[in-house]
Structures are given as C-alpha cells and as structure tokens.
Design a protein around this motif. Structure first.
Motif, PDB file in Angstrom:
ATOM      1  N   ASN A   1     -14.330  39.890   4.900  1.00 37.78           N
ATOM      2  CA  ASN A   1     -13.299  39.043   5.497  1.00 37.78           C
ATOM      3  C   ASN A   1     -12.216  38.696   4.484  1.00 37.78           C
ATOM      4  OD1 ASN A   1     -14.535  39.070   7.988  1.00 37.78           O
ATOM      5  ND2 ASN A   1     -15.549  37.097   7.715  1.00 37.78           N
ATOM      6  N   THR A   2     -12.607  38.466   3.233  1.00 38.45           N
ATOM      7  CA  THR A   2     -11.616  38.194   2.189  1.00 38.45           C
ATOM      8  C   THR A   2     -10.766  39.421   1.920  1.00 38.45           C
ATOM      9  OG1 THR A   2     -13.032  36.517   1.145  1.00 38.45           O
ATOM     10  CG2 THR A   2     -11.320  37.506  -0.221  1.00 38.45           C
ATOM     11  N   LEU A   3     -11.389  40.589   1.857  1.00 40.00           N
ATOM     12  CA  LEU A   3     -10.641  41.826   1.635  1.00 40.00           C
ATOM     13  C   LEU A   3      -9.673  42.094   2.781  1.00 40.00           C
ATOM     14  CD1 LEU A   3     -13.382  44.218   0.205  1.00 40.00           C
ATOM     15  CD2 LEU A   3     -11.360  43.368  -0.989  1.00 40.00           C
ATOM     16  N   ARG A   4     -10.087  41.792   4.003  1.00 41.46           N
ATOM     17  CA  ARG A   4      -9.209  42.013   5.156  1.00 41.46           C
ATOM     18  C   ARG A   4      -7.895  41.266   5.010  1.00 41.46           C
ATOM     19  NH1 ARG A   4     -11.624  39.880  10.267  1.00 41.46           N
ATOM     20  NH2 ARG A   4      -9.706  40.690  11.178  1.00 41.46           N
ATOM     21  N   VAL A   5      -7.987  40.000   4.699  1.00 42.72           N
ATOM     22  CA  VAL A   5      -6.769  39.191   4.640  1.00 42.72           C
ATOM     23  C   VAL A   5      -5.992  39.454   3.361  1.00 42.72           C
ATOM     24  CG1 VAL A   5      -7.843  37.161   3.573  1.00 42.72           C
ATOM     25  CG2 VAL A   5      -5.877  36.876   5.088  1.00 42.72           C
ATOM     26  N   ALA A   6      -6.678  39.728   2.251  1.00 41.29           N
ATOM     27  CA  ALA A   6      -5.978  39.954   0.980  1.00 41.29           C
ATOM     28  C   ALA A   6      -5.237  41.285   0.986  1.00 41.29           C
ATOM     29  CB  ALA A   6      -6.965  39.886  -0.182  1.00 41.29           C
ATOM     30  N   ALA A   7      -5.889  42.349   1.450  1.00 45.81           N
ATOM     31  CA  ALA A   7      -5.252  43.668   1.438  1.00 45.81           C
ATOM     32  C   ALA A   7      -4.056  43.710   2.382  1.00 45.81           C
ATOM     33  CB  ALA A   7      -6.272  44.740   1.819  1.00 45.81           C
ATOM     34  N   VAL A   8      -4.251  43.247   3.615  1.00 45.33           N
ATOM     35  CA  VAL A   8      -3.139  43.251   4.573  1.00 45.33           C
ATOM     36  C   VAL A   8      -2.038  42.308   4.095  1.00 45.33           C
ATOM     37  CG1 VAL A   8      -2.488  42.787   6.967  1.00 45.33           C
ATOM     38  CG2 VAL A   8      -4.692  43.840   6.458  1.00 45.33           C
ATOM     39  N   GLY A   9      -2.413  41.167   3.519  1.00 42.56           N
ATOM     40  CA  GLY A   9      -1.419  40.221   3.033  1.00 42.56           C
ATOM     41  C   GLY A   9      -0.572  40.799   1.912  1.00 42.56           C
ATOM     42  N   CYS A  10      -1.179  41.531   0.984  1.00 39.10           N
ATOM     43  CA  CYS A  10      -0.422  42.137  -0.119  1.00 39.10           C
ATOM     44  C   CYS A  10       0.587  43.148   0.411  1.00 39.10           C
ATOM     45  CB  CYS A  10      -1.377  42.804  -1.111  1.00 39.10           C
ATOM     46  SG  CYS A  10      -2.316  41.651  -2.140  1.00 39.10           S
ATOM     47  N   VAL A  11       0.168  43.983   1.361  1.00 44.88           N
ATOM     48  CA  VAL A  11       1.071  45.006   1.899  1.00 44.88           C
ATOM     49  C   VAL A  11       2.238  44.362   2.646  1.00 44.88           C
ATOM     50  CG1 VAL A  11       1.252  46.938   3.504  1.00 44.88           C
ATOM     51  CG2 VAL A  11      -0.742  46.734   2.018  1.00 44.88           C
ATOM     52  N   LEU A  12       1.940  43.420   3.539  1.00 47.24           N
ATOM     53  CA  LEU A  12       3.001  42.797   4.325  1.00 47.24           C
ATOM     54  C   LEU A  12       3.919  41.950   3.453  1.00 47.24           C
ATOM     55  CD1 LEU A  12       1.078  41.735   7.568  1.00 47.24           C
ATOM     56  CD2 LEU A  12       2.461  43.778   7.156  1.00 47.24           C
ATOM     57  N   ALA A  13       3.365  41.230   2.485  1.00 49.40           N
ATOM     58  CA  ALA A  13       4.198  40.422   1.590  1.00 49.40           C
ATOM     59  C   ALA A  13       5.120  41.303   0.763  1.00 49.40           C
ATOM     60  CB  ALA A  13       3.310  39.567   0.681  1.00 49.40           C
ATOM     61  N   ALA A  14       4.629  42.476   0.339  1.00 50.88           N
ATOM     62  CA  ALA A  14       5.470  43.396  -0.444  1.00 50.88           C
ATOM     63  C   ALA A  14       6.637  43.901   0.398  1.00 50.88           C
ATOM     64  CB  ALA A  14       4.628  44.555  -0.960  1.00 50.88           C
ATOM     65  N   PHE A  15       6.373  44.294   1.653  1.00 51.34           N
ATOM     66  CA  PHE A  15       7.444  44.795   2.505  1.00 51.34           C
ATOM     67  C   PHE A  15       8.452  43.687   2.830  1.00 51.34           C
ATOM     68  CE2 PHE A  15       4.557  48.362   3.497  1.00 51.34           C
ATOM     69  CZ  PHE A  15       5.453  49.401   3.393  1.00 51.34           C
ATOM     70  N   LEU A  16       7.952  42.523   3.227  1.00 52.03           N
ATOM     71  CA  LEU A  16       8.858  41.434   3.597  1.00 52.03           C
ATOM     72  C   LEU A  16       9.639  40.937   2.384  1.00 52.03           C
ATOM     73  CD1 LEU A  16       9.954  39.461   5.671  1.00 52.03           C
ATOM     74  CD2 LEU A  16       7.960  37.996   5.256  1.00 52.03           C
ATOM     75  N   GLY A  17       8.972  40.781   1.245  1.00 51.80           N
ATOM     76  CA  GLY A  17       9.656  40.321   0.047  1.00 51.80           C
ATOM     77  C   GLY A  17      10.712  41.301  -0.428  1.00 51.80           C
ATOM     78  N   THR A  18      10.413  42.600  -0.375  1.00 55.52           N
ATOM     79  CA  THR A  18      11.402  43.613  -0.776  1.00 55.52           C
ATOM     80  C   THR A  18      12.614  43.580   0.150  1.00 55.52           C
ATOM     81  OG1 THR A  18       9.638  45.012  -1.665  1.00 55.52           O
ATOM     82  CG2 THR A  18      11.756  46.049  -1.224  1.00 55.52           C
ATOM     83  N   ALA A  19      12.357  43.471   1.460  1.00 57.30           N
ATOM     84  CA  ALA A  19      13.470  43.419   2.414  1.00 57.30           C
ATOM     85  C   ALA A  19      14.348  42.192   2.173  1.00 57.30           C
ATOM     86  CB  ALA A  19      12.930  43.409   3.845  1.00 57.30           C
ATOM     87  N   LEU A  20      13.715  41.035   1.938  1.00 59.52           N
ATOM     88  CA  LEU A  20      14.489  39.821   1.689  1.00 59.52           C
ATOM     89  C   LEU A  20      15.271  39.916   0.388  1.00 59.52           C
ATOM     90  CD1 LEU A  20      11.872  37.112   2.762  1.00 59.52           C
ATOM     91  CD2 LEU A  20      13.964  37.743   3.968  1.00 59.52           C
ATOM     92  N   GLY A  21      14.654  40.472  -0.655  1.00 65.17           N
ATOM     93  CA  GLY A  21      15.356  40.607  -1.924  1.00 65.17           C
ATOM     94  C   GLY A  21      16.563  41.511  -1.826  1.00 65.17           C
ATOM     95  N   VAL A  22      16.447  42.598  -1.063  1.00 66.55           N
ATOM     96  CA  VAL A  22      17.576  43.522  -0.900  1.00 66.55           C
ATOM     97  C   VAL A  22      18.649  42.905  -0.009  1.00 66.55           C
ATOM     98  CG1 VAL A  22      18.257  45.766   0.013  1.00 66.55           C
ATOM     99  CG2 VAL A  22      16.155  45.556  -1.331  1.00 66.55           C
ATOM    100  N   LEU A  23      18.240  42.282   1.098  1.00 62.39           N
ATOM    101  CA  LEU A  23      19.222  41.686   2.012  1.00 62.39           C
ATOM    102  C   LEU A  23      20.002  40.560   1.354  1.00 62.39           C
ATOM    103  CD1 LEU A  23      17.153  41.566   5.340  1.00 62.39           C
ATOM    104  CD2 LEU A  23      19.015  43.129   4.752  1.00 62.39           C
TER     105      LEU A  23
END
Length: 394
Positions: A104-126
C-alpha cells in the motif's frame, strides 16, 4: 631541455600507491584517520552504552511478560485491513499484514512520484512561458502550497473526498466518477490474461536494451519497441472497463478509496510545487545564449525548450528532484492520520496487539530505509546517465 629526475625519499615512496602496496597497517591507519586510540575509545563507549540500553529494555520487556524478538511475525494477526491489493484476512500472519502495508505504501509513493514529476515539470515550464497571467497563477499555486503544512492539506482533501455526493448525484465525465464511496476510473482489461503480454513486453525491452548497448543501434529503437508492445496487448484483447451507474452504486473494476485518493492528491499537489520551483531554477540556469543560438537555427519555442533547454537543465533538476522523491516517500507515512492502511498504520496496529513496539519501529525504519535507498539508487543512475550525455556533447 632535460630535467634531472630526483630520487624519491622514504616519505614520498608510498604516495600515489595503492593500499595493498603500502601494506595493510598503513592502509588501515589512513582509513581510520588521526588519533585512532581516541576514536577507538569513543566507539567502545558508544557500544557499551547501546549494550546497557539493550539490557535495560530486555529487562523491562521481561517484567511486562513480553519476550523480545521477531517470532510474532509467524503468528496469526487478529485484525482486518480495509484495503489490500493481495488477499488478506484476520487469520493470516503478521508478516503478511506487514507485506500488505508495504504494498500500500509503494502504491501511493510510486504513483505520487510519477504524477508529481509530470505536474511539477508542467508548472515549472508554464511559469516561464512569458504569459503574465499564467505566471502569476503558477506563483500563487507554488507559494500557497509550499507554505501550508502537508498534514493540513491532507485533512482538507480527505474532508473533500468524504463529502462528495453519492453515486446517483456523482460528478462524472470521461469515464471518471467522483463519489463519496471512492473514485472510479477506467481500467485496462486483457481478455487473454496479463501474463504472456507482460512477459513478451519484458522480452522486447531487454532486446532493445541489448541492441542499444552492444550493437550501438539507438535511433528509433524505443518508438519501434512501444509499437510492438502496443501490438502485443492489442492482440491479447486489450479493452477498457468503463465505470457506469448500475442500481444504487457505480460499478467498475478500478476504484480508488477516499483515503487513497486524498493521500495521493495531497502528496502530488504538495511536492509538485517543490518540483515546479526546481524546474524553474534549472531552466533559468541555462545561459540565454543557448536560446538565442537555437532561435537563429529556426527552432520554435517548444523545440527550444524540449531539445535545448530541458536536456541541459536536467543536470540541475535531477539531483534536487531526488530529494523531493525521498521526502514524498517518507511523508506518505502521514496516511495514518486519515485511516489509509499503509505500512505505518499496519505496524501501529501490530504493536498494539502484540506489545512488540520496538520490533515494529525497527521494521518500520528498516523498510523506509530500503525504500529510500532504492529510490536514491534509481535517481542516481539516471543522474549519471544525464551527466555522461552532457559531457559527451562538449
């Protein structure tokens, strides 16, 4: 002009030699450092203190009727876990319960890292696209999220998730249903089963890696590999199960519980703000001359960002993003505050039912240590690849 060579003195003869040529004792002294006896005495004092502490803890546990050790892991657990990827019941062992918490910890940590990377990169570029309104909105988002505690944000999202409307009044669109019973999303389904497409996809990936490393074939390998993998899953009968309202509830294969959805959103929102700042700093670290040179070559703004700026900014972005991923993995332990059965929650229940609190804390610390070391190893490997590519362009 010939320069006469001077014979090395006795103190210089060992310089630059390997520890094996200098001898074992000098190498050990060099590794140990200055004042070896003082350091040895300090280490012995620390070990003696730890031994006395362990003796006192063992005596206290014996008085309480608790035998220290990890034998309790093979006993049957006396509690249920509300959310589990693998089957679990109260008759299963504590070891299996801890495994459920780790997954359960791996589920939320792995998905969270991927989504945070995509959203953070998009916000930084925008935030650097030159649009004043968009830049201000990104700055407001970053400052608001970074300056409020994660636990407070977690309470906000769980309150919002539990106050969503029921299934009949649920907000839905694009196959996604938001209800107070969970978030229903479309799920991929393979009619022939997942096993052989996954094995075939793994074989394709291994073949591509071998071609790139040993045969030097690099151009176009990954697009071809992705096309082959897509064809494999299509041949296996890949389809999507779309949630729909049936009777009094929404039916669908993939449902995210309110606790999981709230924790995932809180982690993604919180750490995407940090990644956005890292991406912004990495982009600004690239000299302006790189952009001007790219414009003279006729590249568009998107091509300049994708082909020129971001590859160079990765040298700054990747090391700092590693720290963000580590923080996200550790802060997933706040799930215990909203009832999501992660590793911390399961071990807390284990400690309460068995009395083995010290062992539970040791398992918790060791597990998070291994998870973070794994994340750091993957990111460091990628960071080395980025650095090597950068050096190759010089």
């Amino acid at each position: 002009m010939n320069i006469p060579l001077r014979e090395a003195g006795p103190n210089e003869a060992g310089r630059g030699q390997s520890p094996h040529r200098r001898g074992v004792i000098p190498a050990l002294v060099a590794w140990w450092g200055p004042r070896p006896y003082t350091q040895l005495a300090l280490v012995l004092v620390i070990l003696a203190g730890l031994w006395l502490l362990g003796q006192n803890i063992a005596a206290a546990l014996e008085k309480a009727g608790i035998s220290p050790g990890f034998a309790f892991l093979t006993r049957a657990a006396s509690f249920q876990i509300g959310e589990s990827v693998i089957p679990f019941s109260a008759g299963d062992t504590y070891l299996r319960a801890i495994g459920v918490g780790v997954i359960n910890t791996l589920r939320v940590a792995a998905v969270g890292c991927v989504l945070a990377a995509f959203l953070g990169t998009a916000l930084g570029v925008l935030g650097l696209m030159g649009n004043p309104l968009l830049t201000r909105l990104v700055r407001i988002y970053v400052e608001l999220i970074r300056n409020t505690p994660l636990l407070l944000q977690l309470f906000f999202w769980i309150a919002l998730a539990r106050n969503l409307p029921g299934p009949k009044q649920a907000v839905h669109g694009g196959g996604i249903w938001l209800t107070n019973r969970g978030v229903y999303v479309p799920a991929p389904v393979v009619e022939a089963g997942w096993l052989w497409p996954l094995l075939a996809s793994l074989a394709v990936i291994i073949a591509v890696l071998a071609l790139r490393r040993f045969a030097g074939v690099r151009r176009g390998t990954w697009p071809v590999a992705l096309a082959l993998i897509a064809g494999l899953f299509w041949q296996a009968g890949l389809a999507f199960d779309i949630p729909a309202l049936k009777g009094l509830n929404v039916r669908g294969r993939l449902v995210l519980s309110p606790e999981y959805a709230a924790l995932l959103v809180a982690l993604v929102v919180k750490f995407s703000a940090a990644i956005a700042e890292i991406v912004r700093a990495g982009i600004l670290s690239v000299p302006e001359g790189q952009r001007e040179a790219a414009r003279t070559m006729g590249l568009s703004d998107w091509q300049i960002m994708r082909l020129v700026i971001l590859p160079q900014a990765l040298r700054v972005i990747v090391p700092l993003t590693t720290s963000v991923f580590l923080d996200l993995t550790k802060d997933s332990s706040l799930a215990v505050a909203i009832g999501y059965p992660d590793l911390v929650s399961v071990l807390n229940t284990t400690a309460n039912t068995t009395g083995q609190a010290i062992e539970a804390v040791l398992i918790m610390a060791g597990t998070f240590l291994m998870l973070n070391l794994g994340v750091a190893a993957l990111m460091n490997h990628y960071n080395r690849r980025v650095a090597l590519r950068g050096e190759g362009r010089r």
